[in-house]
Write an enzyme that holds these catalytic residues in place. Structure first.
Site, PDB file in Angstrom:
ATOM      1  N   CYS A  98       0.677-107.226  13.306  1.00  0.00           N
ATOM      2  CA  CYS A  98       1.276-106.098  14.012  1.00  0.00           C
ATOM      3  C   CYS A  98       1.099-106.311  15.508  1.00  0.00           C
ATOM      4  O   CYS A  98       0.034-106.754  15.953  1.00  0.00           O
ATOM      5  CB  CYS A  98       0.606-104.778  13.593  1.00  0.00           C
ATOM      6  SG  CYS A  98       1.442-103.391  14.340  1.00  0.00           S
ATOM      7  N   ASP A 150      10.014 -99.201  20.841  1.00  0.00           N
ATOM      8  CA  ASP A 150       8.804 -99.748  20.212  1.00  0.00           C
ATOM      9  C   ASP A 150       8.783-101.250  20.508  1.00  0.00           C
ATOM     10  O   ASP A 150       9.785-101.833  20.913  1.00  0.00           O
ATOM     11  CB  ASP A 150       8.883 -99.492  18.689  1.00  0.00           C
ATOM     12  CG  ASP A 150       7.498 -99.448  18.049  1.00  0.00           C
ATOM     13  OD1 ASP A 150       6.515 -99.810  18.729  1.00  0.00           O
ATOM     14  OD2 ASP A 150       7.399 -99.052  16.879  1.00  0.00           O
ATOM     15  N   ASN A 151       7.640-101.865  20.272  1.00  0.00           N
ATOM     16  CA  ASN A 151       7.515-103.314  20.347  1.00  0.00           C
ATOM     17  C   ASN A 151       7.952-103.912  21.686  1.00  0.00           C
ATOM     18  O   ASN A 151       8.798-104.801  21.741  1.00  0.00           O
ATOM     19  CB  ASN A 151       8.275-103.956  19.175  1.00  0.00           C
ATOM     20  CG  ASN A 151       7.639-103.574  17.851  1.00  0.00           C
ATOM     21  OD1 ASN A 151       6.414-103.495  17.751  1.00  0.00           O
ATOM     22  ND2 ASN A 151       8.442-103.297  16.845  1.00  0.00           N
TER      23      ASN A 151
HETATM   24  N1  MTE Z   1      10.165-101.737   8.139  1.00  0.00           N
HETATM   25  C1  MTE Z   1      10.502-100.477   7.893  1.00  0.00           C
HETATM   26  N2  MTE Z   1      11.623-100.244   7.199  1.00  0.00           N
HETATM   27  N3  MTE Z   1       9.764 -99.427   8.335  1.00  0.00           N
HETATM   28  C2  MTE Z   1       8.607 -99.635   9.073  1.00  0.00           C
HETATM   29  O1  MTE Z   1       7.933 -98.663   9.437  1.00  0.00           O
HETATM   30  N4  MTE Z   1       7.157-101.291  10.149  1.00  0.00           N
HETATM   31  C3  MTE Z   1       7.207-102.592  10.800  1.00  0.00           C
HETATM   32  C4  MTE Z   1       7.585-103.674   9.820  1.00  0.00           C
HETATM   33  N5  MTE Z   1       8.728-103.296   9.059  1.00  0.00           N
HETATM   34  C5  MTE Z   1       8.254-100.976   9.384  1.00  0.00           C
HETATM   35  C6  MTE Z   1       9.048-102.008   8.855  1.00  0.00           C
HETATM   36  C7  MTE Z   1       5.982-102.990  11.441  1.00  0.00           C
HETATM   37  S1  MTE Z   1       5.718-102.348  13.006  1.00  0.00           S
HETATM   38  C8  MTE Z   1       5.154-103.924  10.923  1.00  0.00           C
HETATM   39  S2  MTE Z   1       3.816-104.486  11.789  1.00  0.00           S
HETATM   40  C9  MTE Z   1       5.370-104.489   9.597  1.00  0.00           C
HETATM   41  O2  MTE Z   1       6.476-103.887   8.954  1.00  0.00           O
HETATM   42  C10 MTE Z   1       4.175-104.297   8.704  1.00  0.00           C
HETATM   43  O3  MTE Z   1       4.389-104.797   7.440  1.00  0.00           O
HETATM   44  P1  MTE Z   1       3.386-104.401   6.272  1.00  0.00           P
HETATM   45  O4  MTE Z   1       3.235-102.912   6.260  1.00  0.00           O
HETATM   46  O5  MTE Z   1       3.941-104.961   5.013  1.00  0.00           O
HETATM   47  O6  MTE Z   1       2.079-105.069   6.625  1.00  0.00           O
END
Ligand code: MTE
Length: 865
Positions: free
Chosen positions: A150, A282-283
């Site tokens: 993350c 974000d990000n």
């Molecule tokens: N995909 C969806 N649809 N919704 C989410 O909230 N979070 C993202 C990503 N993909 C997210 C997502 C983020 S910020 C991260 S760091 C990773 O999923 C985390 O994956 P994990 O929960 O399988 O570890």
């Protein structure tokens, strides 16, 4: 080369609808020695829904209780304990794998999975919709190890320097798995992207406040074999678990986890980067000088693509020594092996990890283990997918480092520092690059070493869940965490002033009067209530009518040292009023003897529980879940035949220690239980969980962490209002008669209103009529709804209840919007012998007051709880 497919679930099983529930039995697999590749650690798929998740939108997701929740109960954002993660080895079991969910986990039924649809649209010659079945059957399946990280990993360190806009991750916001599925490139290729196409946008099925989660990567990266971007339906050979994107997700190696969209529904090929809210806000790593205020005022910071994060940066952390590990020098061997992880982004290899014990003057080279390379030597199928790492040189995974250090050297060092370098010769910086979202934090990882007698104590910078860590300590000691010396003061450096805590002068200028205990006691009556705060004596007589808690709030404190309660519950505005009531300073000896008398008293045989002059204890005996964020806490009084002793319409103060700081939190509540209930009290509480941008409610979260059997302190009653029945009301000690009540409430503001309403409705002889305007956000937020509806249905026209929702769903047939001027005009018309009683958020109360006064209501006819 042998394949492992025969023991595993694969695409051929698609005709069998039960395929989604089959679990891999790892003891069926060949041993790691037979295939010299790391195998997943033993895994137990949790089957139980944890108590905390019941009643949340994720009540369908079984989870492992070891995971550390970083944003309260919901949404689920968790990291494993660092030691447990490291001990799992190269691959992490799905139940310990970190989770980052922006919202609820979509509920997907097993039987619907084969028809799960992925659409490929936008700038493609051949737009198409693929079913899950197609994705498994029509495309080559691969299995590769990939570490997801993350972007917020290690953010708690940033937040300790200065609060960022993100929640606090410790150093375990990363995990590694073997992912199985098709290459994204193969799927895109079959849709034939047009020439001008530049980006692939992805969208998930999780509906969030700002739309579906989505983001984008460059199309040419997705098409680049060496970047390894894939879709996955299996993780360590098992079908994806709900938290990790079941049934289908993107996995983007070498880039921040935020790009690996879970519950994948759409691939949209575009000319420009994604305009999804989560892609933009974000990000990102905004320039360090951009403050949270600047960022919220100017959108250009967010839309500048230069600040978007894609590839991970180089980073490393030590797992051993652990946080708060103790090394006993008497029994320690000659050397200690420090160990940890390192990763780099964009497929780059970690080329060195270095350790310093002298603040970075000299460095020692650690040994690095590249477990990922074992898969490059393996050519064959694994979990129904081809392992094709042998064709690539890219590094998609973390590596483990270790270094044997003479214990003598640790003993003579104040800190162990770790830094890594990648094959682009990029290394971690010594100093933190703080930014508004607190992402990509990668300064040298530092473990402080302190010698305590014959033992060494190690401390990590922070801990994800607990207070403590050397950063917090250095800051509290006045150190500047950005001084290049980890907050330790350099010679001659002045201590940094801690964030100014506003000290409000509550003393009258020029007053020099000294008072003693005798004088205080002589003026400690209901008519002349003197009380003491911070050693100063105040005369509350002049404020008996004005106190929002009613005269009793002051008279009950007469003659006491009320510093703790006063300071915990009063606002800055209240404190600014205090000089007007200041009459002198209590002498030291009197103060000390007073303090001794102001302690908790309890007497088991009392018929009434509440005492206005001292705290009494009740015990939590049950917690009933009303909804995911609302609970009824049931407390036992001192004995079964005891009544609470709370007049209708009044409140009690509750004191609970903050679970982290142990400071007392005091708030006023009105219970939901009937006032004549014996032996128990029930409190309806909405828990305000923290979100990314809002700190949670201190008291409600503290209540939520109470274990059954825990005790809380109560004092009371307080309040200026009391309902005696039959339309008789006491306001600030004066009785008046009303024929009707107009009740306006928002959210949990229903609780005091409900007490009065219930008293009116339960007495068939009481002729008072009531109109309730109840404002909430969503239909499920309406509290006490069944009881309210039952009052209306009694059918004697005594009661009208109007619910209005600010975020109503389409099927809601009631009123919409907040409690507005129109609604108030319609239902709260000014009448003789009528009163408006109001309780809700400050903004609601303020606007209601304005509207009511404009409509001709007199201030004396309004009561705000
Ligand atoms: N995909 C969806 N649809 N919704 C989410 O909230 N979070 C993202 C990503 N993909 C997210 C997502 C983020 S910020 C991260 S760091 C990773 O999923 C985390 O994956 P994990 O929960 O399988 O570890």
């Amino acid at each position: 080369m042998a394949t492992l497919t025969e023991t595993l679930v694969d695409a051929d099983e698609l005709n069998d609808n039960s395929f989604q529930t089959k679990d891999i039995q790892f003891h069926d697999l060949p041993t790691p020695q037979e295939y010299d590749i790391p195998f997943p650690p033993p895994s137990v798929n949790p089957t139980e829904i944890l108590e905390v998740d019941k009643g949340t939108p994720d009540s369908h997701v079984p989870r492992d209780p070891r995971l550390i929740r970083l944003t309260g109960v919901h949404p689920f954002n968790v990291e494993p304990p660092l030691t447990a993660l490291y001990k799992e080895g190269f691959l992490t079991s799905p139940e310990l794998f970190y989770v980052r969910n922006h919202g609820p986990v979509p509920q997907v039924r097993d039987e619907d999975i084969p028809d799960w649809e992925l659409s490929i649209e936008g700038l493609v010659e051949n737009p198409m919709k693929l079913s899950f079945r197609d994705i498994l059957q029509k495309y080559v399946q691969i299995t590769n190890p990939i570490t997801l990280v993350c972007a917020g990993n290690r953010r708690k360190e940033q937040n300790t320097v200065r609060k960022s806009k993100g929640f606090s991750w410790g150093p375990a916001g990363l995990s590694t798995a073997l992912w199985t599925g098709p290459m994204m490139a193969d799927i895109l290729r079959s849709a034939k992207p047009l020439r001008r196409a530049k980006y692939v946008c992805m969208e998930g099925a999780d509906k969030l406040p700002n739309g579906y989660y989505g983001t984008s990567v460059k199309l040419n990266w997705a098409m680049d074999f060496n970047r390894g971007i894939m879709l996955a339906h299996k993780m360590n050979g098992e079908n994806l678990r709900p938290d990790h994107g079941r049934p289908l997700r993107a996995v983007v190696p070498g880039q921040i986890g935020g790009r690996s969209v879970k519950w994948l529904k759409k691939l949209i090929v575009t000319e420009t980067p994604s305009d999804n809210w989560y892609h933009i806000y974000d990000n990102r790593v905004l320039p360090t000088m951009v403050s949270p205020e600047m960022a919220s005022q100017d959108d250009n910071w967010w839309t500048d693509e230069r600040y978007a994060i894609y590839d991970l940066n180089v980073n490393s952390v030590a797992a051993f020594p652990e946080h708060e590990e103790i090394l006993d020098l008497a029994t320690a061997g000659l050397t200690y092996t420090a160990r940890g992880y390192a990763y780099a982004g964009g497929g780059r290899r970690i080329t060195r990890v270095e350790i310093s014990l002298d603040k970075g003057k000299s460095w020692r080279l650690a040994k690095i283990e590249y477990a990922e390379d074992k898969y490059r030597e393996f050519e064959g199928d694994l979990f129904g997918g081809k392992v094709d790492m042998w064709k690539r040189e890219s590094c998609f995974c973390w590596s483990f480092w270790s270094l044997q250090i003479p214990v003598f050297d640790l003993e003579n060092s104040s800190a162990l520092l770790v830094r890594a370098m990648d094959d682009g010769m990029m290394t971690q910086p010594r100093d933190m690059y703080w930014s508004v979202l607190g992402m990509m934090n990668n300064p040298w990882f530092r473990i402080a070493i302190t010698k305590e007698g014959n033992r060494l104590k190690f401390e990590h910078p922070t801990h994800p869940a607990k207070a403590g860590g050397w950063m917090e300590k250095a800051k509290k000691a006045g150190g500047d965490l950005t001084n290049g010396n980890w907050g330790e003061r350099l010679e001659g450096e002045a201590p940094v002033e801690l964030e100014p805590v506003k000290v409000i002068n509550m003393k009258k200028e020029g007053l020099n009067r000294m008072l003693d205990l005798q004088e205080l006691n002589a003026n400690s009556s209901a008519e002349k209530p003197w009380f003491v705060v911070n050693g100063e004596v105040y005369d509350g007589t002049g404020f008996l009518d004005g106190h929002p808690g009613g005269a009793i709030s002051i008279t009950s404190q007469a003659g006491l040292d009320v510093s703790e309660d006063f300071l915990a519950i009063h606002s800055e505005t209240a404190k600014l009023m205090m000089p007007d009531y200041h009459i002198g300073t209590l002498d030291k000896a009197s103060l000390e003897s007073l303090k001794k008398t102001s302690t908790t008293v309890s007497n088991d045989s009392r018929p009434t529980f509440l005492q206005s002059r001292s705290w009494t204890r009740m015990k939590l005996s049950k917690v009933k879940t009303v909804s995911w964020d609302t609970r009824i806490f049931v407390f036992d009084l001192e004995h079964e035949n005891q009544s609470l002793g709370l007049p209708i319409g009044q409140h009690l103060m509750i004191k609970v220690p903050d679970p982290t700081t142990k400071e007392a939190i005091i708030r006023s509540y009105t219970p939901i239980s009937e006032t004549n209930m014996q032996g128990k009290m029930e409190l309806l509480v909405k828990i305000y969980f923290p979100t990314e941008n809002i700190l949670g409610g201190k008291m409600t979260m503290a209540l939520d962490t109470l274990a059954i059997g825990a005790e809380i302190d109560c004092k009371g009653p307080t309040g200026r209002f009391e309902y005696l029945g039959n339309g008789r009301v006491i306001i600030s000690g004066k009785e008046r008669k009303v024929r009707s009540f107009k009740m306006i409430c928002g959210g949990t503001g229903i609780t005091p209103i409900f007490q009065v309403l219930r008293a009116v409705m339960q007495d068939p002889q009481d002729p008072t009529t009531c109109v309730v305007l109840d404002g909430n956000r969503l239909e499920e937020d309406i509290l006490c709804r069944a009881a309210l509806d039952a009052f209306v249905n009694i059918g004697n026209r005594k009661c009208t209840v109007v619910h209005t929702l600010s975020r109503a769903s389409e099927r809601w047939v009631g009123r919409r919007g907040r409690i507005s001027e129109d609604l108030i005009k319609e239902y709260v018309t000014c009448e003789e012998d009528s009163m408006v009683i109001i309780c809700g958020p400050e903004a609601m109360e303020k606007s209601a007051r304005k509207i009511l006064l404009e409509q001709g209501w007199a201030e004396s006819d309004l009561h705000f709880f």
